[in-house]
Design a protein around this motif. Structure first.
Motif, mmCIF file in Angstrom:
data_model
loop_
_atom_site.group_PDB
_atom_site.id
_atom_site.type_symbol
_atom_site.label_atom_id
_atom_site.label_comp_id
_atom_site.label_asym_id
_atom_site.label_seq_id
_atom_site.Cartn_x
_atom_site.Cartn_y
_atom_site.Cartn_z
ATOM 1 N N GLY A 1 0.800 -1.216 0.000
ATOM 2 C CA GLY A 1 0.000 0.000 0.000
ATOM 3 C C GLY A 1 0.838 1.273 0.000
ATOM 4 N N LEU A 2 1.978 1.265 0.693
ATOM 5 C CA LEU A 2 2.795 2.473 0.758
ATOM 6 C C LEU A 2 3.337 2.876 -0.619
ATOM 7 C CD1 LEU A 2 4.174 4.711 2.359
ATOM 8 C CD2 LEU A 2 6.081 3.145 2.772
ATOM 9 N N PRO A 3 3.993 1.995 -1.375
ATOM 10 C CA PRO A 3 4.481 2.426 -2.695
ATOM 11 C C PRO A 3 3.355 2.800 -3.652
ATOM 12 C CG PRO A 3 4.734 0.050 -2.444
ATOM 13 C CD PRO A 3 4.382 0.601 -1.091
ATOM 14 N N LEU A 4 2.208 2.136 -3.519
ATOM 15 C CA LEU A 4 1.087 2.494 -4.387
ATOM 16 C C LEU A 4 0.594 3.904 -4.047
ATOM 17 C CD1 LEU A 4 -0.165 0.830 -6.642
ATOM 18 C CD2 LEU A 4 -2.056 0.294 -5.105
ATOM 19 N N THR A 5 0.610 4.248 -2.759
ATOM 20 C CA THR A 5 0.235 5.601 -2.347
ATOM 21 C C THR A 5 1.241 6.627 -2.857
ATOM 22 O OG1 THR A 5 -0.828 4.726 -0.349
ATOM 23 C CG2 THR A 5 -0.257 7.067 -0.361
ATOM 24 N N ILE A 6 2.533 6.277 -2.766
ATOM 25 C CA ILE A 6 3.573 7.187 -3.262
ATOM 26 C C ILE A 6 3.425 7.387 -4.769
ATOM 27 C CG2 ILE A 6 6.058 7.446 -3.586
ATOM 28 C CD1 ILE A 6 6.454 5.992 -0.941
ATOM 29 N N ALA A 7 3.109 6.303 -5.482
ATOM 30 C CA ALA A 7 2.887 6.426 -6.928
ATOM 31 C C ALA A 7 1.708 7.353 -7.204
ATOM 32 C CB ALA A 7 2.642 5.046 -7.543
ATOM 33 N N GLY A 8 0.647 7.248 -6.377
ATOM 34 C CA GLY A 8 -0.488 8.138 -6.545
ATOM 35 C C GLY A 8 -0.115 9.592 -6.320
ATOM 36 N N LEU A 9 0.726 9.849 -5.304
ATOM 37 C CA LEU A 9 1.195 11.217 -5.074
ATOM 38 C C LEU A 9 2.063 11.695 -6.233
ATOM 39 C CD1 LEU A 9 2.126 11.009 -1.275
ATOM 40 C CD2 LEU A 9 0.108 12.092 -2.292
ATOM 41 N N GLY A 10 2.797 10.764 -6.836
ATOM 42 C CA GLY A 10 3.635 11.131 -7.969
ATOM 43 C C GLY A 10 2.834 11.585 -9.171
ATOM 44 N N LEU A 11 1.579 11.196 -9.252
ATOM 45 C CA LEU A 11 0.745 11.631 -10.372
ATOM 46 C C LEU A 11 0.439 13.123 -10.305
ATOM 47 C CD1 LEU A 11 -1.761 8.642 -10.639
ATOM 48 C CD2 LEU A 11 0.354 9.034 -11.920
ATOM 49 N N LEU A 12 0.589 13.710 -9.116
ATOM 50 C CA LEU A 12 0.376 15.165 -9.003
ATOM 51 C C LEU A 12 1.400 15.923 -9.840
ATOM 52 C CD1 LEU A 12 -0.338 15.467 -5.166
ATOM 53 C CD2 LEU A 12 -1.999 15.465 -7.046
ATOM 54 N N THR A 13 2.621 15.431 -9.861
ATOM 55 C CA THR A 13 3.645 16.065 -10.690
ATOM 56 C C THR A 13 3.665 15.474 -12.093
ATOM 57 O OG1 THR A 13 5.288 14.518 -9.781
ATOM 58 C CG2 THR A 13 5.083 16.661 -8.720
ATOM 59 N N ARG A 14 3.282 14.210 -12.213
ATOM 60 C CA ARG A 14 3.215 13.599 -13.542
ATOM 61 C C ARG A 14 2.250 14.364 -14.442
ATOM 62 N NH1 ARG A 14 1.465 12.632 -17.788
ATOM 63 N NH2 ARG A 14 0.856 10.649 -18.740
ATOM 64 N N TYR A 15 1.100 14.759 -13.905
ATOM 65 C CA TYR A 15 0.089 15.483 -14.677
ATOM 66 C C TYR A 15 0.116 16.988 -14.414
ATOM 67 C CZ TYR A 15 -1.878 10.965 -15.929
ATOM 68 O OH TYR A 15 -2.060 9.698 -16.433
ATOM 69 N N ASP A 16 1.171 17.454 -13.721
ATOM 70 C CA ASP A 16 1.358 18.891 -13.466
ATOM 71 C C ASP A 16 0.123 19.503 -12.813
ATOM 72 O OD1 ASP A 16 2.609 21.333 -13.392
ATOM 73 O OD2 ASP A 16 2.075 21.881 -15.443
ATOM 74 N N LEU A 17 -0.327 18.869 -11.724
ATOM 75 C CA LEU A 17 -1.492 19.363 -11.007
ATOM 76 C C LEU A 17 -1.128 20.360 -9.908
ATOM 77 C CD1 LEU A 17 -3.464 16.009 -10.632
ATOM 78 C CD2 LEU A 17 -3.686 17.768 -12.416
ATOM 79 N N LEU A 18 0.169 20.631 -9.730
ATOM 80 C CA LEU A 18 0.614 21.538 -8.677
ATOM 81 C C LEU A 18 1.061 22.880 -9.229
ATOM 82 C CD1 LEU A 18 2.681 19.045 -6.481
ATOM 83 C CD2 LEU A 18 0.316 19.774 -6.173
ATOM 84 N N GLY A 19 0.935 23.082 -10.522
ATOM 85 C CA GLY A 19 1.346 24.353 -11.110
ATOM 86 C C GLY A 19 2.844 24.566 -11.109
ATOM 87 N N LEU A 20 3.625 23.502 -11.264
ATOM 88 C CA LEU A 20 5.081 23.616 -11.287
ATOM 89 C C LEU A 20 5.554 24.200 -12.615
ATOM 90 C CD1 LEU A 20 5.985 20.145 -9.725
ATOM 91 C CD2 LEU A 20 5.990 22.365 -8.587
ATOM 92 N N PRO A 21 6.821 24.655 -12.670
ATOM 93 C CA PRO A 21 7.362 25.134 -13.945
ATOM 94 C C PRO A 21 7.385 24.018 -14.984
ATOM 95 C CG PRO A 21 8.730 25.849 -12.110
ATOM 96 C CD PRO A 21 7.741 24.860 -11.553
#
Length: 438
Positions: A266-286
């Motif tokens: 469950g932990l790595p799957l959760t980390i992968a889910g958090l990684g989608l925030l940057t994968r799909y640029d949902l945080l407004g990063l450069p």
């Protein structure tokens, strides 16, 4: 003796004889002395030229490959318990498969005493099986170098290697060992990636101006000039080091260590889910070109980590579906690269071994164990030969990378990396310090 000479233990062999052969002049007969090595070799307990198969012979093999004292290896020892990593794993798996004829999927966590040949011994042949992760590592670096030299256009190898890095990270570092031992081993792995890379880049800096001090410090993606065409050559190494440092920082926390042991899937799957925030640029990063690649690709590392911990069919389906849903679109206009990554990842999850051949397995093993160093050095090697022949440049890059890997491995075995010192002193150290203060 080996420590005084700066050599690994496996570099010295000891034979006990009644007396040394001598010439008529009374001087040692060195040619006859060299022959004593073969005359004094004990007969193998097992059958076939590959060596013995009983537990004592296998213990000796483990000690040889992992550079352990023979007394440190017992029948209850395991590969991961002795500190085996993804580099020594390839060599050990090929050696064991050649001796035993078959290896269970979880052999790296099995006690040596439980490793036995199949009950039905078949006639010895050159047919073998090759673990899928090893085959994919070899294929990935083969495709990386070939595509960079434009021998062919098969892309996606570097991102596949990131998923494989997460897969091997989970198998070899997230064991039942204590938290401090885990942290020590992860830091050692980081050193085995970063130090040879910095040594090579430092050498190249002395020869040309293709790179900067930011490359030497593995900080080009953070500090390097954006207009550099060569500075991004080592993006994969930087991303891997950043991700491993983040992982050791996370798992070094007592709370997260307990969470990982309680929820290994469950932990790595959760980390992968958090990684989608940057994968799909949902945080407004450069834009991706302005931030370290590790920020946008660590979800692949986490998926590989989760794949290694997916012990049931349902969990493997979830991990495969996650890759199938998230990889497409990461490379706009290049669906072929995305298809290769997804197909290779699915193969890793569902097919533990592939049919092989003795010679093919050895070549694949060389490429897999040398993959990091081939990637590191091929940028400087192929331009030297590319003007004569692309195919020759391709072969030269692979051969030189293998040679560099061999040299680095021997050097590190002679001078093993020291563990990062613990912040908490042992009771004996505290007593000594208190006594000196008094």
């Amino acid at each position: 003796m080996t420590g005084a000479c700066g050599l690994p233990a496996r570099a010295v062999e000891v034979r006990i004889v009644a007396e040394l052969p001598r010439l008529d002049s009374g001087k040692p007969d060195y040619r006859a002395v060299r022959e004593l090595r073969h005359l004094c070799d004990p007969a193998p307990h097992g059958t076939g030229p590959a060596g013995g198969t009983d537990p004592e012979d296998l213990c000796a093999l483990y000690a040889l490959v992992l550079d352990r004292r023979r007394t440190e290896v017992t029948r209850d020892s395991t590969f991961v318990g002795l500190g085996g990593d993804s580099l020594s794993y390839v060599e050990m798996s090929l050696q064991l498969e050649e001796r035993l004829g078959h290896l269970p999927a979880d052999w790296h966590t099995m006690p040596i005493g439980e490793l036995k040949p199949p009950e039905r011994q078949q006639a010895r042949s050159h047919r073998r099986t090759l673990e899928t992760s090893v085959a994919l590592r070899a294929m990935a670096i083969f495709c990386i170098v070939g595509s960079h030299i434009h021998v062919f256009g098969i892309k996606g190898g570097a991102h596949l290697l990131l998923a494989l890095a997460g897969y091997n990270f989970a198998r070899f570092h997230l064991t039942t060992a204590a938290r401090r031992e885990r942290v020590r081993r992860i830091w050692t792995s980081i050193g085995r990636v970063a130090l040879p890379s910095m040594a090579w880049i430092g050498l190249v800096l002395l020869l040309n101006d293709d790179y900067t001090l930011a490359n030497l410090a593995l900080l080009d993606s953070v500090l390097g000039p954006e207009d550099s065409k060569t500075g991004m050559h080592f993006w994969f190494i930087e991303a891997l080091v950043y991700i491993l440092v983040a992982a050791v920082g996370l798992l070094g926390l007592p709370l997260m260590d307990r969470v990982e042991r309680r929820f290994p899937y469950g932990l790595p799957l959760t980390i992968a889910g958090l990684g989608l925030l940057t994968r799909y640029d949902l945080l407004g990063l450069p834009a991706r070109a302005e931030i370290p690649d590790a920020i946008t690709v660590f979800w692949l590392f986490a998926l590989g980590w989760a794949a290694a911990k997916a012990a049931t069919t349902r969990r493997r389906l979830v991990v495969t579906a996650a890759a199938l849903a998230t990889v497409p679109g990461f490379f706009p206009g290049d669906p072929g690269r995305e298809a290769i990554i997804v197909a290779a990842f699915a193969l890793l999850v569902w097919v533990p071994t592939l049919p092989g051949h003795e010679r093919v397995n050895r070549v694949a093993g060389l490429l897999a164990t040398s993959s990091l160093y081939i990637y590191l050095t091929h940028w400087q090697i192929f331009p030297l030969v590319d003007g004569f022949s692309r195919h020759l440049a391709f072969a030269a890059s692979l051969v030189f990378g293998i040679a560099y890997a061999t040299g680095v491995t021997r050097l590190m075995r002679g001078f093993p990396l020291k563990a990062v010192p613990s912040l908490r002193r042992s009771p004996s150290v505290r007593r000594t310090t208190d006594r000196s203060r008094a």
